[in-house]
Write a protein that holds these residues in place. Structure first.
Motif, short mmCIF file in Angstrom:
data_model
loop_
_atom_site.label_atom_id
_atom_site.label_comp_id
_atom_site.label_asym_id
_atom_site.label_seq_id
_atom_site.Cartn_x
_atom_site.Cartn_y
_atom_site.Cartn_z
N PRO A 245 41.43 -39.80 -24.24
CA PRO A 245 40.75 -38.61 -24.78
C PRO A 245 40.25 -37.62 -23.73
O PRO A 245 39.21 -37.00 -23.90
CB PRO A 245 39.58 -39.22 -25.56
N PHE A 246 40.96 -37.49 -22.62
CA PHE A 246 40.58 -36.50 -21.60
C PHE A 246 41.83 -36.08 -20.84
O PHE A 246 42.86 -36.77 -20.86
CB PHE A 246 39.51 -37.04 -20.65
N SER A 323 37.90 -33.58 -22.11
CA SER A 323 39.02 -33.38 -23.03
C SER A 323 39.49 -31.93 -23.06
O SER A 323 40.63 -31.64 -23.43
CB SER A 323 38.62 -33.80 -24.45
#
Length: 395
Positions: A245-246, A323
């Motif tokens: 998620p980044f 993100s």
């Protein structure tokens, strides 16, 4: 066996092994009188068993035996020699204090096995600060420095009950999630195994009647595994970052945020010692956890819990920001937060001599209070006995 079944089996097995082993270690340590004696720097006042890290070592070796089939580059066989070296050095340091130079050489020898494995090679920083490909020799320098920093930083935060365990648990939960999402199941299981040991150990470390410290034996082993996981995280193939998620370019900042507690505390303490014209490895009570206990009056459990929660919140914040934000903005924010925290805690710069006097005074006051309370309770009991006798004698 599927990953979930293996993970549950490893967690339960390692947890129970550690839970059943530590009481035996306590008995041996007490019988052989290998207790940790408190000194003027100590946060505890009673002689306490140490060598809890012995349980970490042998449970990890057993876990590596069962999960070795899931590695791709025979990583387990490279981790075991490093673990063994640091176990021996940590054990010796707990029993007979060794020099910082000897400890550093042993760490270099341990991480050499990891750096030699191609699975851990960092080929690129993937655009972090516009840095892409890096040569192999530079990887060896960066990787070696990073691992030594992490090992020693984690070793330095092991100063109060529960802190090293709670911070380690937070870090390992995050790495378990990362390696599960990227399908690096060997490293996810390794993090789960060590986490099970730390969770089992934490109960004893916070206990009042069965207390034990992990000692350098434990902190060096845990710091070593965390450094291995960090190096592997930075060496992940770019294609797997699509499941995280980044952004790919923010991976180094995320790694720093995961390790913010040990890294910040070590940097702060070294800065204060150098500012006071002392050696960076000189003894004092300038650590963040010492400030929370000595100045803010928190208990060990409260200080450890607060620092652990801060670590978790800090990582969550930077993962959310990572993100979408570019890495330059992330770097600026990280530096700003560190400077702000450094300013808050830097003013609590303890002079070791005066702090020692304060601690001794507190201990004398507490002993005096306990004596007064005992005397008052005895007087009350005598008064009650006399009143009972007089009531019996009266017709």
């Amino acid at each position: 066996m599927f990953f979930l079944e293996t993970a549950i089996s490893i967690f339960i097995g390692v947890f129970l092994l550690t839970y059943l082993t530590i009481p035996k270690i306590i008995k041996v340590v007490e019988y052989k009188r290998l207790m940790d004696n408190p000194n003027q720097r100590s946060s505890h006042t009673l002689r306490t068993p140490t060598l809890g890290g012995v349980a970490f070592f042998y449970t990890l070796i057993i876990a590596l035996f069962f999960i070795r089939a899931r590695d791709h580059y025979d990583e387990a066989m490279y981790i075991i020699p490093g673990l063994t070296i640091l176990f021996i050095i940590g054990l010796k340091d707990d029993l007979v204090v060794i020099s910082p130079g000897a400890k550093l050489l042993s760490q270099v020898a341990a991480i050499a096995f990891i750096l030699a494995n191609p699975s851990f090679t960092i080929h690129s920083l993937n655009g972090f600060l516009n840095i892409n490909e890096i040569p192999y020799f530079l990887y060896l320098i960066i990787g070696g420095f990073m691992m030594i920093t992490i090992i020693n930083s984690y070793n330095l935060i092991d100063g109060i009950d529960g802190l090293a365990s709670i911070v380690g648990i937070v870090i390992l939960v995050i790495y378990t999630t990362i390696f599960y999402l990227t399908e690096e199941y060997f490293f996810a299981l390794l993090a789960i195994a060590l986490n099970a040991s730390l969770m089992s150990f934490l109960g004893f470390n916070l206990s009042s009647d069965k207390k034990i410290f992990m000692g350098d034996t434990g902190s060096l082993i845990v710091g070593f595994i965390i450094s291995v996981l960090t190096l592997k995280f930075l060496a992940l193939r770019p294609v797997v970052y699509t499941d995280l998620p980044f952004l790919l370019e923010n991976a180094p900042i995320i790694a720093i945020s995961i390790l913010i507690v040990p890294l910040f505390d070590t940097a702060r303490v070294f800065a204060i010692r150098i500012a006071n014209k002392k050696g960076p490895f000189s003894a004092d009570r300038n650590h963040t956890h010492h400030v929370l206990i000595d100045y803010w009056g928190l208990t060990h459990k409260q200080a450890s819990f607060i620092i652990g929660c801060f670590n978790l919140l800090f990582v969550t914040l930077f993962i959310v920001l990572g993100s979408t934000a570019k890495n330059l903005g992330m770097v600026i924010m990280l530096v700003s937060v560190v400077v702000f925290l450094g300013y808050i805690f830097f003013k609590y710069n303890y002079n070791f001599t005066t702090l020692k006097q304060k601690i001794l005074l507190k201990r004398k006051v507490s002993r005096f209070k306990s004596k007064v309370e005992k005397k008052s309770s005895k007087k009350r009991k005598k008064g009650e006995e006399k009143s009972d006798d007089s009531s019996i004698e009266d017709p």
